[in-house]
Design a protein around this motif. Structure first.
Motif, mmCIF file in Angstrom:
data_model
loop_
_atom_site.group_PDB
_atom_site.id
_atom_site.type_symbol
_atom_site.label_atom_id
_atom_site.label_comp_id
_atom_site.label_asym_id
_atom_site.label_seq_id
_atom_site.Cartn_x
_atom_site.Cartn_y
_atom_site.Cartn_z
ATOM 1 N N UNK A 96 43.469 32.855 43.135
ATOM 2 C CA UNK A 96 43.667 31.988 44.304
ATOM 3 C C UNK A 96 41.695 32.113 45.134
ATOM 4 N N UNK A 97 41.563 33.661 44.744
ATOM 5 C CA UNK A 97 40.373 33.725 45.317
ATOM 6 C C UNK A 97 39.032 31.820 44.265
ATOM 7 N N UNK A 102 37.908 30.668 52.289
ATOM 8 C CA UNK A 102 37.192 32.038 52.786
ATOM 9 C C UNK A 102 37.924 32.778 52.384
ATOM 10 N N UNK A 103 36.886 34.350 52.450
ATOM 11 C CA UNK A 103 37.561 35.746 51.819
ATOM 12 C C UNK A 103 36.877 36.129 53.160
ATOM 13 N N UNK A 104 38.640 36.778 53.431
ATOM 14 C CA UNK A 104 37.780 37.525 54.676
ATOM 15 C C UNK A 104 38.519 39.317 54.284
ATOM 16 N N UNK A 105 37.352 40.352 54.363
ATOM 17 C CA UNK A 105 38.165 41.603 54.652
ATOM 18 C C UNK A 105 37.683 42.628 55.953
ATOM 19 N N UNK A 114 35.437 47.587 43.911
ATOM 20 C CA UNK A 114 36.120 48.475 43.743
ATOM 21 C C UNK A 114 38.115 47.827 43.143
ATOM 22 N N UNK A 115 38.625 47.173 43.631
ATOM 23 C CA UNK A 115 39.679 46.689 43.740
ATOM 24 C C UNK A 115 39.395 45.486 42.369
ATOM 25 N N UNK A 116 38.467 45.051 41.759
ATOM 26 C CA UNK A 116 37.681 43.751 41.027
ATOM 27 C C UNK A 116 37.836 42.337 41.924
ATOM 28 N N UNK A 122 33.551 36.979 43.441
ATOM 29 C CA UNK A 122 33.803 35.392 43.176
ATOM 30 C C UNK A 122 33.491 34.466 44.049
ATOM 31 N N UNK A 123 32.066 34.853 44.494
ATOM 32 C CA UNK A 123 31.790 33.589 45.253
ATOM 33 C C UNK A 123 30.203 33.708 43.369
#
Length: 397
Positions: A96-97, A102-105, A114-116, A122-123
């Motif tokens: 999905x990434x 946009x990734x928002x956290x 830590x979650x990978x 991702x970038x």
């Protein structure tokens, strides 16, 4: 119209962010507020929740298992629920990434890594990706690993001390989570700026927004407070705008400190009391300041003679004074203004009824914005997202 007090949330047509895919890992308030606004602007936001769900799902009150608090921040988002302890879940999110804009956290720095799902990975896989983080104190610096909740950031960033000093009281907590909401707003502007830059360069980037810095920026008195010792008492304009009680019992606030010369003359004009300008108690600024309570009593007695809010506002307006009624949120929602603007909308409560939430404040001349959809159940759109975006068949799902 779905009732006599609110406007329906049903809208059609494209929003300004139509076609933008947001993968939303946020929880509680700062991040969800940011992604709710992106949703209202037309982005396709997919909220990712762990099996236990966003903690705000459990907040009261709830209507048919939907928390009103959760609904306000999460209406219109698609929802997937995955156990990130399982490698299959991580593999799905990486796919999905790779397609997201946009990734928002809003975790503490290091949690996504830590979650990978860290930004470097991702970038690298998706160079057009905008990786937006909202945290308490930023992604770097001495305080980056500190836990942060809005009331504590209020204390750390001077808001509690400042408010107590202005009011002449002991420090006390504010009931509203300003740091969270401001961070969400500044997070939106950061994402929009990065999307615009990407439209020119073709490259994504990281966006780092902190609750602490958002609160400093949102405080209009920060620069004054940092100017050093002042030779006068600093009183915010909002605190100098007095509140009076009408004869009907309605409390109203008038903009403008009556001890200031121009405002004082306006009050005298509105009250048709020109003789007050010659009253030895009110002859100049220092005397009016010294006799402030007596001046407020004179004005308060005059305001108490009114029972009609519109008539009082007309009289004050004719004297260049601005008035506002002290209302509850329920009263605001029932006003003709709120109905005409669609400021409060009804959304499906998932059980045949509706619940009320605030609408987006933007209105566009050539695009739609505002609340659409419903507050989703946890994992409600797993099958839809994985089939439509990742092209998985039913057996794989």
């Amino acid at each position: 119209m779905t009732s006599d007090t609110t406007q329906s949330s049903n809208q059609s047509g494209a929003g300004p962010l139509d076609g933008v895919l947001v993968l939303d890992f946020t929880c509680v308030l700062a991040g969800p507020h940011c992604s709710r606004l992106l949703t209202d602007l037309g982005a396709n936001v997919i909220k990712v929740e762990p099996p236990e769900g966003d903690m705000t799902r459990r907040l009261l009150p709830r209507i048919h298992s939907i928390s009103n608090y959760f609904a306000q921040q999460n209406c219109g988002k698609l929802n997937i629920s995955l156990d990130l302890k399982k490698p299959e879940a991580l593999a799905l999110l990486l796919k999905l990434a790779a397609q997201a804009d946009v990734i928002l956290e809003n975790f503490r720095p290091g949690v996504m890594e830590r979650m990978g799902l860290g930004p470097e990975k991702l970038c690298k896989d998706n160079p057009r990706l905008i990786f937006a983080s909202i945290s308490g104190y930023g992604q770097d610096g001495l305080w980056k690993n500190r836990r942060a909740y809005a009331p504590l950031v209020h204390a750390e960033m001077g808001m509690i001390e400042e408010a107590a000093r202005f009011r002449g009281i002991e420090p006390e907590a504010d009931p509203l989570a300003h740091a969270d909401v401001y961070a969400g707003l500044y997070g939106v502007s950061g994402v929009l700026a990065a999307l615009y830059q990407r439209s020119i360069t073709g490259r994504g980037q990281r966006v780092d927004t902190s609750m602490a810095e958002a609160l400093l920026m949102a405080n209009e008195y920060t620069a004054i407070e940092l100017a050093g010792p002042l030779d006068f008492e600093l009183r915010p304009i909002s605190m100098l705008s007095p509140i009076f009680t009408m004869g009907s019992g309605r409390k109203i606030q008038v903009g403008g400190d009556p001890i200031i010369g121009g405002n004082f003359r306006s009050y005298c004009k509105a009250m048709q009391r020109p003789e007050l300008r010659e009253d030895p108690r009110f002859a100049d600024h220092s005397l009016r300041s010294e006799n402030r309570d007596e001046l407020l009593a004179e004005i308060g007695s005059w305001v108490a003679s009114f029972h009609d809010e519109e008539k009082l506002e007309d009289v004050l307006s004719a004297a260049a004074l601005v008035m506002g009624s002290v209302r509850s949120l329920e009263e605001v929602a029932a006003t003709d203004w709120a109905k005409e603007r669609g400021a409060i909308v009804e959304v499906d409560d998932r059980h045949g009824g509706t619940m009320k939430v605030p609408n987006t404040p933007w209105r566009f001349s050539d695009a739609n914005s505002g609340v659409t959809g419903v507050p989703a159940y946890r994992g409600e759109h797993n099958a839809q997202v994985f089939s439509e975006i990742l092209d998985l068949d039913s057996e794989e799902i």
